[in-house]
Design an enzyme around this catalytic site. Sequence first.
Site, PDB file in Angstrom:
ATOM      1  N   LYS A   1       0.794  -1.232   0.000  1.00  0.00           N
ATOM      2  CA  LYS A   1       0.000   0.000   0.000  1.00  0.00           C
ATOM      3  C   LYS A   1       0.824   1.280   0.000  1.00  0.00           C
ATOM      4  O   LYS A   1       0.374   2.311  -0.475  1.00  0.00           O
ATOM      5  CB  LYS A   1      -0.977  -0.014   1.172  1.00  0.00           C
TER       6      LYS A   1
ATOM      7  N   GLU B   1      -9.678   7.643   3.086  1.00  0.00           N
ATOM      8  CA  GLU B   1     -10.604   6.752   3.778  1.00  0.00           C
ATOM      9  C   GLU B   1      -9.854   5.479   4.104  1.00  0.00           C
ATOM     10  O   GLU B   1      -8.857   5.159   3.469  1.00  0.00           O
ATOM     11  CB  GLU B   1     -11.796   6.438   2.880  1.00  0.00           C
TER      12      GLU B   1
ATOM     13  N   SER C   1       1.400  -9.834  -1.147  1.00  0.00           N
ATOM     14  CA  SER C   1       1.085  -8.402  -1.015  1.00  0.00           C
ATOM     15  C   SER C   1       1.397  -7.823   0.353  1.00  0.00           C
ATOM     16  O   SER C   1       1.649  -6.629   0.477  1.00  0.00           O
ATOM     17  CB  SER C   1      -0.396  -8.175  -1.347  1.00  0.00           C
TER      18      SER C   1
HETATM   19  C1  LIG Z   1      -5.349  -3.852   1.239  1.00  0.00           C
HETATM   20  C2  LIG Z   1      -4.660  -5.111   0.958  1.00  0.00           C
HETATM   21  C3  LIG Z   1      -5.014  -5.938  -0.122  1.00  0.00           C
HETATM   22  C4  LIG Z   1      -6.193  -5.643  -1.017  1.00  0.00           C
HETATM   23  O1  LIG Z   1      -6.099  -4.456  -1.727  1.00  0.00           O
HETATM   24  P1  LIG Z   1      -5.894  -4.472  -3.311  1.00  0.00           P
HETATM   25  O2  LIG Z   1      -6.189  -3.080  -3.727  1.00  0.00           O
HETATM   26  O3  LIG Z   1      -6.855  -5.467  -3.851  1.00  0.00           O
HETATM   27  O4  LIG Z   1      -4.490  -4.863  -3.550  1.00  0.00           O
HETATM   28  C5  LIG Z   1      -4.277  -7.074  -0.385  1.00  0.00           C
HETATM   29  N1  LIG Z   1      -3.240  -7.429   0.404  1.00  0.00           N
HETATM   30  C6  LIG Z   1      -2.864  -6.678   1.465  1.00  0.00           C
HETATM   31  C7  LIG Z   1      -1.713  -7.127   2.281  1.00  0.00           C
HETATM   32  C8  LIG Z   1      -3.556  -5.502   1.775  1.00  0.00           C
HETATM   33  O5  LIG Z   1      -3.172  -4.774   2.834  1.00  0.00           O
END
Ligand SMILES: *Cc1c(COP(=O)(O)O)cnc(C)c1O
Length: 423
Positions: free
Chosen positions: A86, A108, A393
């Site tokens: 993020k 938000e 992610s």
């Molecule tokens: C917020 C988040 C997501 C989902 O958000 P996307 O916009 O779909 O990438 C996925 N993995 C993690 C670790 C997150 O914090």
Amino acid sequence: MSTTKFGEYGGQYVPEVLMPAIEELTDAYERYVLENEDGFMDEFRERLADFGGRPTPLQRADQLSERYDADVYLKREDLLHGGAHKLNNALGQVLLAKYMGKERIVAETGAGQHGTATAMAAAHLDMPCEIYMGRRDINRQRPNVFRMRLNGAEVVPVTVGRGTLKEAINETMREWATSVEDTHYVIGSIVGPHPFPRMVRDFQAVIGEEAREQIQDKAGRLPDSVVACAGGGSNTMGAFHEFVPDAEDGDTTLFAVEAGGEGLFVDEDEGVAPHSASLSSGDEGVLHGARTKLLQDADGQIVESHSVSSGLDYAGVGPELSYLVDEGHVTPVSVDDDAALEGFHRLSQVEGIIPALESAHAVAFLEQQLGPDGVPAGTAERDLGDVIVLNLSGRGDKDLESAIEETEKRDIDAAPDMGVFHE
Ligand SMILES: *Cc1c(COP(=O)(O)O)cnc(C)c1O
């Protein structure tokens, strides 16, 4: 000029009062991001390196590779500052706000991950920052509320509706419309009106740019598949964007793994869907300024979504992903809550990496397709090939409390002795 649409998806479905803000932002996006005016993108990349810790590694997962009889590589976005992808977007947008001469940031947040990344970026760039968060979420996510405040952000409770992410986005857009002269709204995924979906994708595309070079260094060729979880879809498009031409050429398959929750259906009476799989099972509609695939009831009302992972719990998805799915360049798949919990334990045990519950969905997809138990009944068989890139992610530290609770509810193969929780 950047077009506002992806095929029939995207667009700018916003009230008239927001158009000046959207037009000013579109102009700034084209100049600073697309044309690198005043060296914006150079400064962005430098800050991503020095503050964020980029590039993140692409690591071969040896145990998973052996288990799945394939070369599995993890793109380690969990190692980015803040513990998830993020920051790429939050840092890009806060820096853009600075270049635009804005003096204040609003954002938000649902579970608080995007709010935390934005608060970090705002502190780093010395910008005052307000985070709008549903009252229910504030009560559920106390550590993230504390993190935001630690970084100097003000957390503003949103009390309308059910007090969750959907209401928080509406409220932040409303606030932005009244303060656009000095304020930038940092949206958290590849959603919202143009230019947000393109701009957020461009800030996240660094994931795939690095991964495409790294995999050629390490495996000597392009991957057969790239796998990423999808909520709004920012880590997804971030990982995919550089590979889209390879997908068009038929060299690489892009799998977007959605949250199957407790089953892919909509409860019309209750107005809820026990899942968040808008690409796999949604219909076209308009939410938060864009036309995209959404979870709706028969009357076109947006329904409440569900996922064991808060980051995937959203009734919409980025318009670009909707488009790429229709074009056949992205393949949507889903795994349910139980499988995601298994994936969470599996990666922790065999690789020493505790994944975010969101990322655990991507691991679970590999397990279902390539694991020793074979593909579950009712699930389509997919060809992942021999070289697989999985976008990890984020890290799971934020999820430990809910992982304890969710693990105790289940009988998890990959978690041999969870009795420790009852001591
Ligand atoms: C917020 C988040 C997501 C989902 O958000 P996307 O916009 O779909 O990438 C996925 N993995 C993690 C670790 C997150 O914090």
